[in-house]
Design an enzyme around this catalytic site. Structure first.
Site, PDB file in Angstrom:
ATOM      1  N   CYS A  91       0.685  -1.161   0.008  1.00 16.17           N
ATOM      2  CA  CYS A  91       0.047  -0.230  -0.062  1.00 16.17           C
ATOM      3  C   CYS A  91       0.689   1.344   0.073  1.00 16.17           C
ATOM      4  CB  CYS A  91      -0.824   0.113   1.152  1.00 16.17           C
ATOM      5  SG  CYS A  91      -2.259   1.205   1.140  1.00 16.17           S
ATOM      6  N   HIS A 200      -4.123  -5.146  -0.526  1.00 15.41           N
ATOM      7  CA  HIS A 200      -3.557  -5.475   1.220  1.00 15.41           C
ATOM      8  C   HIS A 200      -3.635  -7.186   1.004  1.00 15.41           C
ATOM      9  CE1 HIS A 200      -3.313  -1.861   3.375  1.00 15.41           C
ATOM     10  NE2 HIS A 200      -4.113  -1.395   2.164  1.00 15.41           N
ATOM     11  N   GLU A 202      -2.530  -9.234   3.279  1.00 15.12           N
ATOM     12  CA  GLU A 202      -2.673  -9.515   4.667  1.00 15.12           C
ATOM     13  C   GLU A 202      -3.942  -9.329   4.869  1.00 15.12           C
ATOM     14  OE1 GLU A 202      -1.417  -6.403   3.643  1.00 15.12           O
ATOM     15  OE2 GLU A 202      -2.234  -5.001   5.046  1.00 15.12           O
TER      16      GLU A 202
END
Lengths: 220, 252
Positions: A91, A200, A202
């Site tokens: 990001c 993202h 994650e």
């Protein structure tokens, strides 16, 4: 889960902590796919220099992120890591690798040539509906190029995005992933030992964990 | 193409996920990680945790829930309820929340939205708006779980919080909440068309078609529901299949 099984047992993975936002999720995702690795959220330049792999997240506004990077004394350590070890920017962490961002007219680290621009304020989809900014949600990521970190992830699989700015690499060879939102934009860049993503991983469930798993075993 | 999102909402009190309507007959709904995992397995695009704890001294207990869910379920998590200070936002983000929802405090102290957005980024600041219809085409904002009228027009307030730096709006119709008669589509469309940030429709979902209507007729970017998922009437996957049949882009 598909993809590689993880890095070598004693790999040390540093998640760079320069005082911006939540780093836990990236660390936990890495731990999940590489249980034998030592994943440490660290603000220590020497630790980052010694780490085998470096994750460079970013959240919030780019001017704040760059300011904290400099204030924390981590800038040189991050530049060194980006020069010689497996390095994953996420990001704003990826955006910071570029020359410049339109967000607050902010110079970046200049590792990738190019600018970071904002989505337009009046974008519409093909059906006429308004495209809101931030670009928020699960969008398809097209693999512009093959890359070891895409292994096990189908082309055009969905990842979670939440951002208003996106990178424009000058060298189109460095764009390895792209998505569509009003414009066709680069959402993954790579060169040598560096991989950077706008989305993202994650927060992107299987596709994201597979990418982390690939990163854990990547030997560029 | 960006998918429209389906977001199950979980109520939390004193550190436990509970089920119940209007605080009546609350019962333990089970382990938060297991519940989160179940919705994740069904294809939920995000999860929202709403802290309904009455006493502030027990409110920190939600931090433990968020920590354990975020360590094991890798999709976005929104947390709301009792957020009063920028420090509350920071602690929830550090626990693993991705977005923080601010409701009553945004009305009482609009500067909180500005400061939290400035510090942590618009992408993680959600303003929750609870609204009731007052006349045709007019809705008023309520706070304190719908108990206090504010005199604010919902559409004007939505524009205002966008200017203050909100990255998303969670819009609940007080009239429809708990009725299972569908979203207030006029309210949803009115707010969604008035702002340039994403809007989550909430309140009143009784059927899968209601969810689809929220997108096609309400112009919502995401739809939130609690009871239809909690009581096992429908799975998130069934909801997505219904939306896909209606021509809505979803992540399946």
């Amino acid at each position: 889960m598909s993809g590689a099984t993880g890095g070598t047992t004693r790999d040390v993975v540093a998640v760079v902590d320069y005082g911006m936002g939540n780093l836990r999720s990236a660390a936990k995702a890495m731990e999940k796919v590489a249980p034998d690795a030592k994943v440490v959220i660290s603000a220590d330049p020497d630790f980052i220099r010694r780490a085998d792999r470096v994750i460079f997240p970013g959240q919030g506004a780019m001017p704040d992120c760059m300011r904290e990077m400099t204030a924390s004394g981590l800038r040189e350590a991050v530049l060194e890591a980006a020069a010689n070890k497996p390095f994953l920017g996420i990001c704003v962490g990826m955006q910071m690798l570029f020359d410049w961002s339109a967000e607050g007219d902010t110079p970046g680290l200049g590792i990738f040539k190019g600018k970071v621009q904002r989505f337009g304020r009046d974008m519409h989809a093909a059906d006429g509906s308004r495209l809101k900014v931030p670009h928020m949600g699960w969008n398809e990521v097209h693999h512009d190029r093959a890359h070891p970190l895409w292994k096990g992830v189908p082309d055009d699989d969905r990842y979670y995005f939440v951002h208003s700015f996106y990178p424009q690499p000058e060298n189109s060879q460095e764009s390895v992933g792209s998505a569509d939102y009003g414009v066709h934009f680069t959402c993954a860049v790579a060169r040598d030992n560096i991989f950077g993503v706008q989305f993202h991983p994650e927060k992107s469930h299987f596709a994201g964990l597979t990418l982390f798993s690939n990163f854990a075993s990547w030997n560029p | 193409m960006l998918a429209k999102r389906i977001i199950p909402c979980l109520d939390v009190t004193a550190g436990r996920v509970v089920k119940g309507i209007n605080f009546v007959g609350l019962r333990d709904a089970g382990d938060p990680v297991e519940i989160a995992r179940k919705y994740n397995d069904q294809g939920a695009d995000e999860l929202t945790f709403l802290d309904i704890t009455a006493s502030s001294d027990q409110r920190d207990l939600i931090l433990g829930i968020i920590e354990s869910v975020a360590a094991q379920v890798f999709i976005p998590l929104t947390v709301g309820g009792g957020v009063r200070k920028v420090e509350d936002v920071r602690r929830l983000l550090n626990a693993g929340a991705d977005k923080i929802s601010i409701n009553t405090s945004a009305v009482q102290n609009p500067q909180l939205v500005f400061e939290a957005s400035n510090k942590h980024g618009a992408q993680c600041i959600v303003v929750a708006i609870d609204a009731k219809q007052t006349s045709p085409g007019k809705w008023e904002v309520f706070t304190h779980g719908g108990r206090n009228a504010t005199g604010l027009d919902a559409i004007e307030w939505a524009r205002k919080v966008e200017q203050l730096g909100a990255g998303e709006i969670l819009l609940t119709s007080m009239d429809r909440d708990g009725t299972k008669s569908g979203f207030d589509l006029g309210l949803t469309r009115g707010v969604s068309d008035a702002v340039g940030i994403p809007v989550i429709a909430s309140g009143g979902v009784g059927s899968l078609e209601d969810l689809a209507d929220g997108v096609t007729k309400g112009h919502a970017d995401a739809v939130l529901a609690a009871s239809i998922f909690h009581y096992g009437e429908f799975t998130v996957r069934q909801a997505k299949e219904c939306m896909a049949r209606r021509g809505i882009e979803v992540r399946l």
